[in-house]
Design a protein around this motif. Structure first.
Motif, PDB file in Angstrom:
ATOM      1  N   ASN A 118       0.796  -1.190   0.273  1.00 49.01           N
ATOM      2  CA  ASN A 118       0.013   0.200   0.006  1.00 49.01           C
ATOM      3  C   ASN A 118       0.794   1.187   0.042  1.00 49.01           C
ATOM      4  O   ASN A 118       0.644   2.238   0.785  1.00 49.01           O
ATOM      5  CB  ASN A 118      -0.879  -0.036   1.187  1.00 49.01           C
ATOM      6  N   VAL A 119       1.823   1.311  -0.690  1.00 50.05           N
ATOM      7  CA  VAL A 119       2.833   2.496  -0.893  1.00 50.05           C
ATOM      8  C   VAL A 119       2.614   3.166  -2.072  1.00 50.05           C
ATOM      9  O   VAL A 119       2.052   2.689  -3.128  1.00 50.05           O
ATOM     10  CB  VAL A 119       4.314   2.208  -0.780  1.00 50.05           C
ATOM     11  N   THR A 120       3.110   4.223  -2.343  1.00 48.19           N
ATOM     12  CA  THR A 120       3.157   5.263  -3.375  1.00 48.19           C
ATOM     13  C   THR A 120       4.337   4.735  -4.149  1.00 48.19           C
ATOM     14  O   THR A 120       5.172   4.134  -4.054  1.00 48.19           O
ATOM     15  CB  THR A 120       3.361   6.847  -3.123  1.00 48.19           C
ATOM     16  N   PRO A 121       4.339   4.991  -5.471  1.00 41.55           N
ATOM     17  CA  PRO A 121       5.526   4.759  -6.464  1.00 41.55           C
ATOM     18  C   PRO A 121       6.800   5.530  -5.712  1.00 41.55           C
ATOM     19  O   PRO A 121       7.871   4.777  -5.973  1.00 41.55           O
ATOM     20  CB  PRO A 121       5.250   5.365  -7.765  1.00 41.55           C
ATOM     21  N   GLN A 122       6.740   6.743  -5.245  1.00 39.10           N
ATOM     22  CA  GLN A 122       7.731   7.279  -4.587  1.00 39.10           C
ATOM     23  C   GLN A 122       8.373   6.468  -3.431  1.00 39.10           C
ATOM     24  O   GLN A 122       9.480   6.285  -3.292  1.00 39.10           O
ATOM     25  CB  GLN A 122       7.555   8.840  -4.354  1.00 39.10           C
ATOM     26  N   GLU A 123       7.444   6.023  -2.570  1.00 34.28           N
ATOM     27  CA  GLU A 123       7.736   5.525  -1.197  1.00 34.28           C
ATOM     28  C   GLU A 123       8.681   3.919  -1.718  1.00 34.28           C
ATOM     29  O   GLU A 123       9.200   3.511  -1.077  1.00 34.28           O
ATOM     30  CB  GLU A 123       6.445   5.090  -0.320  1.00 34.28           C
ATOM     31  N   LEU A 124       7.922   3.373  -2.772  1.00 32.42           N
ATOM     32  CA  LEU A 124       8.595   2.107  -3.145  1.00 32.42           C
ATOM     33  C   LEU A 124       9.967   2.636  -3.543  1.00 32.42           C
ATOM     34  O   LEU A 124      11.046   1.550  -3.306  1.00 32.42           O
ATOM     35  CB  LEU A 124       7.839   1.513  -4.319  1.00 32.42           C
ATOM     36  N   ARG A 125      10.178   3.340  -4.212  1.00 34.95           N
ATOM     37  CA  ARG A 125      11.650   3.804  -4.730  1.00 34.95           C
ATOM     38  C   ARG A 125      12.464   4.155  -3.309  1.00 34.95           C
ATOM     39  O   ARG A 125      13.648   3.533  -3.495  1.00 34.95           O
ATOM     40  CB  ARG A 125      11.540   5.024  -5.597  1.00 34.95           C
ATOM     41  N   ARG A 126      11.905   4.795  -2.704  1.00 33.87           N
ATOM     42  CA  ARG A 126      12.703   5.154  -1.427  1.00 33.87           C
ATOM     43  C   ARG A 126      12.892   3.841  -0.600  1.00 33.87           C
ATOM     44  O   ARG A 126      14.268   3.778   0.071  1.00 33.87           O
ATOM     45  CB  ARG A 126      12.032   6.332  -0.547  1.00 33.87           C
ATOM     46  N   ALA A 127      12.212   3.002  -0.476  1.00 35.66           N
ATOM     47  CA  ALA A 127      12.250   1.899   0.351  1.00 35.66           C
ATOM     48  C   ALA A 127      13.475   1.120  -0.387  1.00 35.66           C
ATOM     49  O   ALA A 127      14.201   0.376   0.384  1.00 35.66           O
ATOM     50  CB  ALA A 127      11.144   0.994   0.727  1.00 35.66           C
ATOM     51  N   HIS A 128      13.312   0.857  -1.554  1.00 33.96           N
ATOM     52  CA  HIS A 128      14.250   0.083  -2.510  1.00 33.96           C
ATOM     53  C   HIS A 128      15.771   0.712  -2.341  1.00 33.96           C
ATOM     54  O   HIS A 128      16.613  -0.165  -2.489  1.00 33.96           O
ATOM     55  CB  HIS A 128      13.877  -0.209  -3.806  1.00 33.96           C
ATOM     56  N   GLY A 129      16.090   2.039  -2.020  1.00 31.75           N
ATOM     57  CA  GLY A 129      17.026   2.377  -2.086  1.00 31.75           C
ATOM     58  C   GLY A 129      17.829   2.020  -0.688  1.00 31.75           C
ATOM     59  O   GLY A 129      18.957   2.344  -0.783  1.00 31.75           O
ATOM     60  N   VAL A 130      16.948   1.691   0.265  1.00 30.84           N
ATOM     61  CA  VAL A 130      17.510   1.315   1.425  1.00 30.84           C
ATOM     62  C   VAL A 130      18.065  -0.071   1.627  1.00 30.84           C
ATOM     63  O   VAL A 130      19.119  -0.512   2.046  1.00 30.84           O
ATOM     64  CB  VAL A 130      16.566   1.468   2.596  1.00 30.84           C
ATOM     65  N   HIS A 131      17.092  -1.183   0.971  1.00 33.14           N
ATOM     66  CA  HIS A 131      17.425  -2.307   0.912  1.00 33.14           C
ATOM     67  C   HIS A 131      16.546  -2.989  -0.114  1.00 33.14           C
ATOM     68  O   HIS A 131      15.474  -2.509  -0.502  1.00 33.14           O
ATOM     69  CB  HIS A 131      17.178  -3.035   2.184  1.00 33.14           C
ATOM     70  N   PRO A 132      17.051  -4.090  -0.954  1.00 35.55           N
ATOM     71  CA  PRO A 132      16.197  -4.668  -2.050  1.00 35.55           C
ATOM     72  C   PRO A 132      14.832  -5.086  -1.636  1.00 35.55           C
ATOM     73  O   PRO A 132      14.684  -5.829  -0.606  1.00 35.55           O
ATOM     74  CB  PRO A 132      17.002  -5.565  -2.617  1.00 35.55           C
TER      75      PRO A 132
ATOM     76  N   TRP B  39     -11.830  -4.521 -11.324  1.00 35.44           N
ATOM     77  CA  TRP B  39     -12.574  -3.318 -10.842  1.00 35.44           C
ATOM     78  C   TRP B  39     -11.890  -2.536 -10.063  1.00 35.44           C
ATOM     79  O   TRP B  39     -12.569  -1.567  -9.486  1.00 35.44           O
ATOM     80  CB  TRP B  39     -14.102  -4.003 -10.134  1.00 35.44           C
ATOM     81  N   ARG B  40     -10.592  -2.740  -9.995  1.00 40.30           N
ATOM     82  CA  ARG B  40      -9.721  -1.635  -9.126  1.00 40.30           C
ATOM     83  C   ARG B  40      -8.594  -1.638  -9.990  1.00 40.30           C
ATOM     84  O   ARG B  40      -7.595  -2.583  -9.626  1.00 40.30           O
ATOM     85  CB  ARG B  40      -9.533  -2.279  -7.709  1.00 40.30           C
ATOM     86  N   PRO B  41      -8.132  -0.453 -10.824  1.00 43.80           N
ATOM     87  CA  PRO B  41      -6.776  -0.742 -11.439  1.00 43.80           C
ATOM     88  C   PRO B  41      -5.674  -0.319 -10.645  1.00 43.80           C
ATOM     89  O   PRO B  41      -5.883   0.277  -9.789  1.00 43.80           O
ATOM     90  CB  PRO B  41      -7.184   0.484 -12.712  1.00 43.80           C
ATOM     91  N   VAL B  42      -4.588  -0.898 -11.219  1.00 44.06           N
ATOM     92  CA  VAL B  42      -3.464  -0.645 -10.548  1.00 44.06           C
ATOM     93  C   VAL B  42      -2.891   1.006 -10.907  1.00 44.06           C
ATOM     94  O   VAL B  42      -3.379   1.447 -11.788  1.00 44.06           O
ATOM     95  CB  VAL B  42      -2.322  -1.550 -10.871  1.00 44.06           C
ATOM     96  N   ASP B  43      -2.125   1.417  -9.869  1.00 42.70           N
ATOM     97  CA  ASP B  43      -1.546   2.791 -10.337  1.00 42.70           C
ATOM     98  C   ASP B  43      -0.451   2.479 -11.380  1.00 42.70           C
ATOM     99  O   ASP B  43       0.326   1.897 -11.043  1.00 42.70           O
ATOM    100  CB  ASP B  43      -0.925   3.400  -8.948  1.00 42.70           C
ATOM    101  N   PRO B  44      -0.635   3.136 -12.502  1.00 42.57           N
ATOM    102  CA  PRO B  44       0.554   2.488 -13.494  1.00 42.57           C
ATOM    103  C   PRO B  44       1.730   3.070 -13.114  1.00 42.57           C
ATOM    104  O   PRO B  44       2.788   2.482 -13.547  1.00 42.57           O
ATOM    105  CB  PRO B  44      -0.087   3.577 -14.774  1.00 42.57           C
ATOM    106  N   GLU B  45       1.960   4.071 -12.456  1.00 46.67           N
ATOM    107  CA  GLU B  45       3.152   4.528 -11.998  1.00 46.67           C
ATOM    108  C   GLU B  45       4.003   3.704 -10.997  1.00 46.67           C
ATOM    109  O   GLU B  45       5.108   3.684 -10.764  1.00 46.67           O
ATOM    110  CB  GLU B  45       3.309   6.175 -11.507  1.00 46.67           C
ATOM    111  N   LEU B  46       2.966   2.981 -10.219  1.00 52.18           N
ATOM    112  CA  LEU B  46       3.629   2.038  -9.405  1.00 52.18           C
ATOM    113  C   LEU B  46       4.192   0.909 -10.176  1.00 52.18           C
ATOM    114  O   LEU B  46       5.083   0.220  -9.845  1.00 52.18           O
ATOM    115  CB  LEU B  46       2.555   1.735  -8.275  1.00 52.18           C
ATOM    116  N   LEU B  47       3.191   0.345 -11.020  1.00 56.24           N
ATOM    117  CA  LEU B  47       3.636  -0.703 -11.833  1.00 56.24           C
ATOM    118  C   LEU B  47       5.040  -0.289 -12.596  1.00 56.24           C
ATOM    119  O   LEU B  47       5.727  -1.198 -12.659  1.00 56.24           O
ATOM    120  CB  LEU B  47       2.557  -0.847 -12.946  1.00 56.24           C
TER     121      LEU B  47
END
Length: 334
Positions: A170-184, A195-203
């Motif tokens: 349940n993170v934003t694309p930016q939060e995913l990038r920040r998390a991955h920058g600390v540890h894979p 009936w609930r599309p994914v955030d294309p930027e997260l994908l």
């Protein structure tokens, strides 16, 4: 004999192409259920190849869902890829931080301060009856704690051998990038279905980083099975606007178009919804839930369904015409 499903990769972690979400096996989700039935459902998933099991310390009271999973896999731990989450079962004495997103029926509270994270993990290990968690997720990012700090404490669990791989949910694309920058990060969990599309930027971020995507509620909290016409009084889905009587009737009428597609392919609506998700990206691993062994087997069999490009185009054309009525349980998409 346990069936073997095709596998997919979540980062460096290989798992069956479809997993099993255990959340609905705790009371208070889809109505009452006894533990024996819950254990039977998990074991049915394992036998059908769904050996990637997903739970959380927040499902059920006092770690109930984790303890149920632990009971079900006793003696079979080496067959299982075990995923759980932390942050919503705020420990006694810790400050509960309100989330800026929440479910329709309650305010969600979280604490992902680094000083509590080892304790969360040790509690989950006891509940699950294991000495290591294969995939450990931050359930929701804490709005009062930088995600880098939370993931840094999670990384210490990997160094200590308590956890093998890290995930975020349940993170934003930016939060995913920040998390991955600390540890894979091996996997990101997000709500995603027909009936609930994914955030294309997260994908896009997940693809760039080599992070697998684990859709939760891939069957729309059961709606996409085509079998939900009314809910019991103690079903938590009553709190979602999309499941109130008028909205449910309207949604069933419009989404009936999926039945024709499924019938033409000789598969069920559930299998259509799951196979469609699998065809969106090679690193997608949905985790459908069910309490019924026959439905669990049906869902997992979708891992072996191939949809022709022309069929996918036809499905997408139908979905483009559908507009669900009402919000899902998660009110504000992250």
């Amino acid at each position: 004999m346990t069936k073997t499903l095709p596998t997919r990769s979540l980062g460096q972690l290989d798992v069956p192409a479809i997993g099993f979400g255990a959340m609905v096996l705790s009371p208070g989700m889809y109505g009452e259920i006894d533990d024996d039935r819950g254990v039977a459902a998990i074991r049915a998933a394992i036998e059908a190849g769904g050996t990637f099991l997903d739970t959380s310390d927040a499902y059920g009271d006092d770690g109930h869902n984790e303890r149920l999973v632990g009971r079900a896999i006793r003696g079979r731990r080496d067959e299982i890829t075990l995923a759980t989450k932390f942050g919503l079962a705020v420990p006694e004495g810790a400050e509960a931080h309100p989330l800026q997103v929440g479910f329709a029926f309650e305010e969600l509270l979280v604490n992902a301060e680094p000083k509590y994270i080892k304790g969360y993990a040790e509690s989950s290990l006891r509940n699950l009856g294991t000495d290591v968690i294969d995939l450990y997720y931050l359930h929701f990012p804490d709005p009062q704690v930088p995600i880098e700090d939370s993931v840094g404490a999670m990384a210490e669990l990997v160094a200590d051998g308590k956890v093998r791989h890290l995930g975020v949910s349940n993170v934003t694309p930016q939060e995913l990038r920040r998390a991955h920058g600390v540890h894979p990060i091996a996997a990101v969990q997000t709500e995603w279905s027909m009936w609930r599309p994914v955030d294309p930027e997260l994908l896009e971020a997940a693809r760039e980083l080599g992070v697998g995507v684990v859709p939760w509620s891939p069957l729309g909290a059961g709606f996409l099975t085509g079998t939900v016409e009314r809910l019991g009084a103690d079903d938590f889905r009553n709190n979602a606007p999309r499941f109130d009587a008028d909205s449910l009737a309207a949604n069933n009428a419009s989404y009936a178009a999926l039945q024709t597609l499924a019938a033409d392919l000789g598969i069920t609506r559930s299998q259509l919804a799951l196979a469609w998700l699998l065809h969106q990206d090679a690193a997608v691993v949905p985790i459908p839930s069910s309490r019924t062994p026959a439905h669990i087997e049906e869902n997992l069999a979708a891992a072996e369904i191939t949809l022709h490009p022309d069929t996918l185009a036809r499905i997408d054309a139908v979905l483009a015409r559908l507009e669900p009525v009402g919000a899902t349980l998660l009110q504000d998409a992250r």
